[in-house]
Structures are given as C-alpha cells and as structure tokens.
Write an enzyme that holds these catalytic residues in place. Structure first.
Site, PDB file in Angstrom:
ATOM      1  N   LYS A 177       0.843  -1.207   0.000  1.00 47.88           N
ATOM      2  CA  LYS A 177       0.000   0.000   0.000  1.00 47.88           C
ATOM      3  C   LYS A 177       0.871   1.248   0.000  1.00 47.88           C
ATOM      4  CE  LYS A 177       0.859   1.657   4.238  1.00 47.88           C
ATOM      5  NZ  LYS A 177       1.655   2.828   4.416  1.00 47.88           N
ATOM      6  N   ASP A 236      -2.859  -1.531   9.437  1.00 46.79           N
ATOM      7  CA  ASP A 236      -3.048  -1.579   7.980  1.00 46.79           C
ATOM      8  C   ASP A 236      -3.638  -2.905   7.496  1.00 46.79           C
ATOM      9  OD1 ASP A 236      -1.820   0.914   7.880  1.00 46.79           O
ATOM     10  OD2 ASP A 236       0.156   0.085   7.454  1.00 46.79           O
TER      11      ASP A 236
HETATM   12  P1  ATP Z   1       4.216  -0.081   8.613  1.00 53.13           P
HETATM   13  O1  ATP Z   1       4.064   1.227   7.933  1.00 53.13           O
HETATM   14  O2  ATP Z   1       2.955  -0.932   8.645  1.00 53.13           O
HETATM   15  O3  ATP Z   1       4.920  -0.037   9.940  1.00 53.13           O
HETATM   16  P2  ATP Z   1       6.492  -0.800   6.985  1.00 53.13           P
HETATM   17  O4  ATP Z   1       6.254  -1.041   5.533  1.00 53.13           O
HETATM   18  O5  ATP Z   1       7.232   0.449   7.333  1.00 53.13           O
HETATM   19  O6  ATP Z   1       5.109  -0.942   7.682  1.00 53.13           O
HETATM   20  P3  ATP Z   1       7.043  -3.571   7.456  1.00 53.13           P
HETATM   21  O7  ATP Z   1       7.811  -4.114   6.303  1.00 53.13           O
HETATM   22  O8  ATP Z   1       5.615  -3.897   7.534  1.00 53.13           O
HETATM   23  O9  ATP Z   1       7.273  -2.004   7.581  1.00 53.13           O
HETATM   24  O10 ATP Z   1       7.787  -4.115   8.746  1.00 53.13           O
HETATM   25  C1  ATP Z   1       7.999  -3.431   9.928  1.00 53.13           C
HETATM   26  C2  ATP Z   1       8.693  -4.391  10.920  1.00 53.13           C
HETATM   27  O11 ATP Z   1       7.786  -5.471  11.218  1.00 53.13           O
HETATM   28  C3  ATP Z   1       9.925  -5.073  10.344  1.00 53.13           C
HETATM   29  O12 ATP Z   1      11.080  -4.343  10.567  1.00 53.13           O
HETATM   30  C4  ATP Z   1       9.943  -6.403  11.078  1.00 53.13           C
HETATM   31  O13 ATP Z   1      10.710  -6.297  12.265  1.00 53.13           O
HETATM   32  C5  ATP Z   1       8.504  -6.661  11.515  1.00 53.13           C
HETATM   33  N1  ATP Z   1       7.888  -7.806  10.801  1.00 53.13           N
HETATM   34  C6  ATP Z   1       7.301  -8.857  11.353  1.00 53.13           C
HETATM   35  N2  ATP Z   1       6.816  -9.702  10.422  1.00 53.13           N
HETATM   36  C7  ATP Z   1       7.094  -9.174   9.236  1.00 53.13           C
HETATM   37  C8  ATP Z   1       6.861  -9.589   7.896  1.00 53.13           C
HETATM   38  N3  ATP Z   1       6.230 -10.741   7.595  1.00 53.13           N
HETATM   39  N4  ATP Z   1       7.299  -8.796   6.905  1.00 53.13           N
HETATM   40  C9  ATP Z   1       7.934  -7.635   7.207  1.00 53.13           C
HETATM   41  N5  ATP Z   1       8.191  -7.217   8.436  1.00 53.13           N
HETATM   42  C10 ATP Z   1       7.779  -7.963   9.471  1.00 53.13           C
END
Ligand code: ATP
Length: 315
Positions: free
Chosen positions: A26, A153
C-alpha cells in the site's frame, strides 16, 4: 480441491492445499496525523491505495506451524513467533479454535520497513490462506477484526483498492470512484525506517507548537480522485509523516528532487518511509521517471507500479 471437515455437510470445509495468496503493498495518497492519544496511537485520516507490488504466501497442510521465505529480507527477517505471519496464523487459530497446523512459505517482494506495509500485507495474506486451508470460513469483516489486532493496515490489505482509513487506520471504508488506473514509480531505499521512530520524531517536531496541529481531512484528495487527472491528483497528495521521515533520513530530499527533475507529476514519502513514491501520467512516463531515478543512483532501485489493486486474494 476441498473435502468435508466433518461428516456433517454444514460444517466448514478444509483445503488439501497448497493455497496460494497474492497480496499488494500500500501507499497513502493522503496521510493526516492528529495529536498523540492517551492510548499511545495517533488519530489518523488516511487514503490508502493498493499497488502492483506483491508478496505471495503459500499455505500447505502440516503437523505443526512452520514458516520459510525467499526474496526481499530473506536471512534478515525473523521467521519465529515474532513474525506477523506466525502471529496472524496463531490469532486465527485461537479465534476459530482449530489447531494452528500449516507449512507456510513467503515469496517476498515488498521491501522491509519501507513504509509500504509489507508486514501487514503478509498478515492479511496469512488470514486468507489459513482460513481456506483450515475451512474456518470467516467473513472478510471477521478476518478484518482479527487483522486489526495485528496491525492498523491489515484490514485495508484484506480489502484493497482505494479506501479511507480512520481511527488509527484500522477502520476502512471503500472510496467509490470511477475506475481509473494510476501509474506510480517507487524509489526503494537501502535499509528501512522504524515506524514508531518516525512517529516519535513527528511528536518532537510538533512539540511546543500551539495550537496543536489539527487532523487534516482527505476531502481535497477525494475530490481529486474523482477528477481522474494526474495533475489534480498530484497537487492533492500529502503526508504528515514526510517531515519526520526527512528529518531522520535527509538524503530522501535528494530522491524527491531527482524524481521531480526526472519529470514526475508529484512525489512524496510513502507512509513512514523511506520509500518515495512518484505519480506519472501513464505507463511510458512512469518508465522514464524510473529510468531517471535509476541512472541518478539516488536509491537502491526504482520500479514502476499501478493502482488500485485488489487486496489479499487466492490465486
Ligand atoms: P508499517 O508502515 O505498517 O509499519 P512498513 O512497511 O514500514 O510498515 P514492514 O515491512 O511492515 O514495515 O515491517 C515493519 C517491521 O515489522 C519489520 O522491521 C519487522 O521487524 C517486523 N515484521 C514482522 N513480520 C514481518 C513480515 N512478515 N514482513 C515484514 N516485516 C515484518
């Protein structure tokens, strides 16, 4: 292929597997962040948009719950009980009182901690895959309730499309606009940004300013979506977290400048960053903007994407 879970035909049906689910990343076309609430969350007013960058989760029957992965973040991302995939499977099993038995495999393309909600996307894919594998037969609303406990989300990533998010992002209502495909370029950064750290930085930047910043509504963005004109949409894009992400990663200002010089209609930080997202007029224009960013070397990789896309779906 399905088989009866029990002798009674009314009982849920489980799947022999493999069940394969594709889930999009997203971006936020509008991200208004209100003051910090007593419960530790910020009140949000956001317009979510699902784009064509996908993770794929496969679920097979197993004697226990296991997770393997390949792709983005393999070798870095913990595959233990802390992973959102494991947490989603456990949460669904607890809610429906079935044993959490499955062999799960993730093919990851959404960068880690990139502001693209990859972890929440994986949790949404797990809920859809295990619901089918285990024959638990929850409605999308029930799955969204389980998902909201895992991450703000997740309900949107079950839903997909373009939608309004309120509360702390977990309350989702679809935006009914005439179907239009929007063309985007994602500038993927080296390394990620911690979402809680970006929110803390925003609170620091706002500290001492009076009156407190009001929560900005999505009306201008919603009106722009209806006009189906990239210039109009570009002018309405906005992200209250951008200043905080730029304060933590000043080099993102160069990425935004470079995308603009490469001819993008508009650019902004995606969610909590560090991915930057640029709007283009069509697919060929998006390819030119991506080429400009790639040749400038200001990001790990620039890729094109389209939106809106459906949420987590069995393929
Ligand atoms: P958000 O904005 O929802 O926080 P983001 O895109 O910045 O998301 P994500 O890739 O969703 O970040 O991941 C944030 C943290 O969640 C990662 O650094 C990791 O430690 C943890 N995490 C746990 N499970 C997962 C997964 N399946 N994929 C990615 N990260 C995960």
């Amino acid at each position: 292929m399905t088989e009866a879970w029990g002798p009674d035909d009314d009982e849920p049906r489980r799947h022999h597997g493999p069940v394969r689910v594709r889930v999009p990343a997203k971006i936020n076309l509008h991200l208004g962040v209100g003051p910090l609430r007593d419960d530790g969350f910020h009140e949000l007013n956001t317009v979510y948009h699902a784009i064509s960058l996908f993770d794929e989760l496969t679920a097979r029957p197993g004697d226990t719950l296991t997770l393997t992965m390949e792709g983005e973040g393999a070798g870095t991302l913990a595959l233990d009980e802390s992973n959102l995939i494991m947490r989603a499977a456990r949460a669904l099993a607890a809610r429906t009182r079935v044993p959490a038995y499955a062999r799960l495999h993730l093919r990851k393309s959404i960068p880690l901690a990139g502001g693209l909600a990859g972890g929440s996307a994986d949790a949404a894919a797990t809920l859809i895959a295990c619901d089918l594998l285990w024959g638990t037969g929850l409605t999308r609303e029930e799955l969204a309730e389980v998902g909201a406990e895992l991450g703000s989300d997740v309900p949107f990533l079950l839903h997909g499309g373009t939608a309004l998010g309120t509360g702390h992002g977990e309350a989702v209502s679809p935006i009914l606009a005439r179907p239009t495909t929007w063309h985007w370029v994602l500038a993927i950064a080296d390394g990620g940004l911690s979402t809680p750290e970006v929110y803390r930085k925003l609170d620091d930047l706002r500290a001492g300013s009076w009156p407190p910043k009001a929560l900005s509504g999505p009306d201008e963005l919603m009106a722009a979506l209806r006009q189906r004109d990239p210039e109009v949409l570009g002018a309405a894009l906005g992200n209250d977290l951008q200043a905080a992400a730029l304060a933590l990663r000043p080099e993102l200002a160069d990425v935004l400048k470079c995308g603009s010089e490469a001819g993008a209609v508009a650019g902004l930080v995606s969610g909590s960053g560090p991915t930057c997202v640029f709007l283009a007029t069509d697919a060929a224009h998006a390819a030119r903007v991506a080429a400009g960013l790639n040749s400038a070397g200001v990001c790990r990789e620039a890729v094109t994407a389209r939106g809106p896309m459906p949420g987590a779906r069995v393929t």
